[in-house]
Design an enzyme around this catalytic site. Structure first.
Site, PDB file in Angstrom:
ATOM      1  CD  GLU A 264      -2.921  -0.516   2.564  1.00  0.00           C
ATOM      2  OE1 GLU A 264      -2.850   0.620   3.099  1.00  0.00           O
ATOM      3  OE2 GLU A 264      -3.616  -1.426   3.025  1.00  0.00           O
ATOM      4  CD  GLU A 318     -12.168   1.952  -0.069  1.00  0.00           C
ATOM      5  OE1 GLU A 318     -12.674   1.049   0.625  1.00  0.00           O
ATOM      6  OE2 GLU A 318     -10.937   2.081  -0.224  1.00  0.00           O
ATOM      7  CE  LYS A 321     -10.485   3.125   4.494  1.00  0.00           C
ATOM      8  NZ  LYS A 321      -9.074   2.933   4.077  1.00  0.00           N
ATOM      9  CD  GLU A 327      -7.693   6.708   6.241  1.00  0.00           C
ATOM     10  OE1 GLU A 327      -8.034   5.626   5.741  1.00  0.00           O
ATOM     11  OE2 GLU A 327      -6.510   7.057   6.339  1.00  0.00           O
TER      12      GLU A 327
END
Length: 480
Positions: A264, A318, A321, A327
Site C-alpha cells: 500500500e 470509499e 471509511k 481516508e
C-alpha cells in the site's frame, strides 16, 4: 562497414528502449468500504481499460473472485485479522479456507498471493501471536493442492513495526517483535520464496514534519536530496528511504535476501483543513511520479537491482471509511469511474507524462535529522507551545458498539495510534470495555496529529474534552 554501423545503431536503440521499459510493476488496491461502487464485473472492465493487471483486495469475496475469472488480472486476496486465531490454531480451518477461496477459483482467477492478516501488529484484538502459525497453516493447505509454489503467502506490515527508522541505514524492527514474530516470519518467507509486504505512506511523515521535510522530497520532484549518515547514499525521495529502512531492518537479522513488495502507498486528493498536503495536485504528483519512478527505475539505493512491485492505494474513493476526510479520498477514481486526476499507469503513458501540478510551498529544506523520522510515527507529536490549553479525545458511546469498533480498528490500524497499552496485560487494558479502549486509541490518534481539526471525530464516534479522561488508573497522555 556501413551495414555494421546501422546494425550497431539499431542495437543501441533497442537497448535504450529495453532499459527504459524494464522496471518494476504497478498494481492497485481495490477497497470496497463504500455503498456506491460499481459492480465487480464493471470494475474488471475498468481495470482492463486502464491496462492495470495486478490487484489486491482485502477479503476473498465470492462476487469479486468470480468477476476476475478469465480476466488475466493477477489477484492478491486476504485472510482477515479476525480469522487469524482460527487459521492458526486449527489447521482444518486453514485447509477449508484455502479450498473455498483459492482452489475453487484457481487458475481461472489468477490468484498470485495471499495476504494473511493486515498490519497485524497494530490490531487492537491482539492477534500478533497467531500470525506466523496462520501463515504456515495456509502454506500447508496450498501444498496439499500443489499450489504452494504458484501462490505466495505473506502479510502486510505497517512501518510502525520499525523501532528505529532514521537514518534508514539504521532501520530495525521493534525489539519485542523480533524473536516471537519477525525472525520466524522472515524465515518462512525465505523458505517459501515469498516477499515481505510493506504499507508505506510518505504523507504521514511529511504531515508530522512539514517544517523540515521538503514537499518536493515527498512527491518525487527534483530536490537536493538527503544524505544518509550511515551508508553515505543520497536519497531523493522519502519512499526510497522508508523502503530502505525496512531492508536495513531485515539485514540486521541476516535476512537481506528477501524482496519487498509495497502493498500500500498513496496520497489523498482531499483532507480536513489541518491535513497538510492533502490535495488533488499533490496526489497527482505523488502517484504520477511514483508510477514513473517504479516503471522506469531500478530499485532503491540499498538495493539498486531490485525491481519493485507497488500497489497504489486505492482504486476508488470509499465513502464509508472512518477517520478524517483524507481516508475517503485516496482513490484514483470516483465511484462513477471518472478519474480523480490524470496519471500514467503504463510504460507507454509514462513516456509522455509530465508532472504539471501546481508546486505548493514546501516546508523546510528536507536536509536535517527530522527529514526523516522515516515512518512518520516518532515525529508527529512535537513539543507544544507554552500556554496552549490541553485537550483530550474520548469515545462517544452513544454511536453504538459497531461504529465504535470500526473507528477503534481504524485508529489502531491505518491511523497509527499507540494501542499497545490497551493490549491484555498492559497498563490500560483495564477497564476492559470497548468505550475505554476506544477512548485511549482515539486520544492517541488525536495527540499524535497535534490535535488537528477533524482528528477527534471518527464520523461522530469521538469528541474533545478539556479535562483528563478517567478510565480506571490509566493515564491519557497529551504528548508522544
Amino acid at each position: 562497414m556501413e551495414r555494421l554501423t546501422i546494425f550497431t545503431l539499431l542495437f543501441l536503440l533497442l537497448l535504450s528502449f529495453l532499459s527504459f521499459s524494464e522496471g518494476g510493476t504497478i498494481g492497485v488496491n481495490y477497497g470496497r468500504i463504500a455503498n456506491n461502487l460499481p459492480s465487480a464485473t464493471k470494475v474488471v472492465q475498468l481495470l482492463k481499460s486502464q491496462n492495470i493487471d495486478r490487484v489486491k483486495i482485502y477479503d476473498s469475496d465470492t462476487a469479486v473472485l468470480k468477476a476476475f475469472s478469465n480476466s488475466d488480472i493477477k489477484l492478491t486476496i486476504n485472510l482477515p485479522n479476525e480469522q487469524l486465531k482460527s487459521a492458526a490454531t486449527r489447521p482444518s480451518y486453514a485447509a477449508v479456507w484455502v479450498l473455498k477461496n483459492v482452489v475453487a477459483y484457481y487458475p481461472h482467477t489468477l490468484i498470485e498471493s495471499i495476504a494473511v492478516g493486515n498490519e497485524v501488529f497494530v490490531d487492537p484484538n491482539n492477534t500478533t501471536n497467531y500470525l506466523v502459525p496462520a501463515m504456515r497453516n495456509v502454506q500447508t493447505a496450498l501444498a496439499k493442492h500443489g499450489l504452494d509454489s504458484k501462490i505466495k503467502v505473506s502479510s502486510p506490515i505497517a512501518l510502525s513495526a520499525l523501532g528505529n527508522s532514521y537514518p534508514c541505514s539504521a532501520g530495525s524492527f521493534r525489539p519485542e517483535l523480533v524473536k516471537p514474530v519477525f525472525e520466524p516470519m522472515l524465515e518462512f518467507l525465505r523458505k517459501t520464496g515469498s516477499s515481505l509486504m510493506v504499507n508505506a505512506y510518505p504523507i504521514f511523515a511529511y504531515q508530522g514534519n512539514s517544517d523540515v521535510i521538503s514537499l518536493d522530497y515527498a512527491l518525487f520532484r527534483p530536490n537536493p536530496g538527503v544524505v544518509d549518515s550511515g551508508n553515505g547514499y543520497r536519497y531523493f525521495n522519502l519512499l526510497d528511504a522508508q523502503i530502505d529502512a525496512v531492508y536495513a531492518a531485515m539485514a540486521a537479522l541476516k535476512y537481506d535476501d528477501i524482496p519487498v513488495i509495497v502493498s500500500e502507498t498513496g496520497w489523498p486528493s482531499k483532507g480536513d483543513p489541518m491535513e497538510i498536503g492533502a490535495s488533488v495536485e499533490n496526489a497527482a504528483a505523488y502517484n504520477g511520479n511514483l508510477v514513473k519512478r517504479v516503471l522506469t527505475g531500478s530499485g532503491t539505493p540499498l538495493r539498486p537491482k531490485a525491481n519493485l512491485t507497488v500497489f497504489l492505494f486505492g482504486l476508488f474513493n470509499e465513502n464509508q471509511k472512518p477517520g478524517p476526510t483524507s481516508e475517503r479520498n485516496y482513490g484514483l477514481f470516483y465511484p462513477s469511474q471518472k478519474k480523480v486526476y490524470n496519471i500514467p499507469l503504463t510504460v507507454e503513458e509514462v513516456k509522455t507524462w509530465k508532472d504539471d501540478s501546481n508546486h505548493e510551498k514546501s516546508g523546510g529544506g528536507g536536509s536535517g535529522p527530522a527529514a526523516s523520522p522515516v515512518t512518520g510515527g516518532g515525529g508527529r507529536g512535537r513539543v507544544r507551545k507554552a500556554g496552549v490549553k490541553e485537550t483530550w479525545c474520548v469515545a462517544n458511546g452513544e454511536v453504538g458498539d459497531s461504529k465504535l469498533q470500526q473507528a477503534l480498528d481504524y485508529a489502531c490500524g491505518e491511523g497509527g495510534a499507540d494501542c499497545h497499552p490497551i493490549q491484555p496485560g498492559s497498563t490500560c487494558f483495564d477497564p476492559n470495555t470497548l468505550e475505554a479502549h476506544a477512548s485511549y486509541a482515539f486520544n492517541s490518534f488525536y495527540q499524535k496529529n497535534n490535535r488537528a481539526m477533524g482528528s477527534c471525530d471518527f464520523q461522530g464516534a469521538a469528541f474533545v474534552v478539556s479535562r483528563p479522561p478517567r478510565f480506571g488508573k490509566c493515564d491519557f497522555p497529551t504528548r508522544y
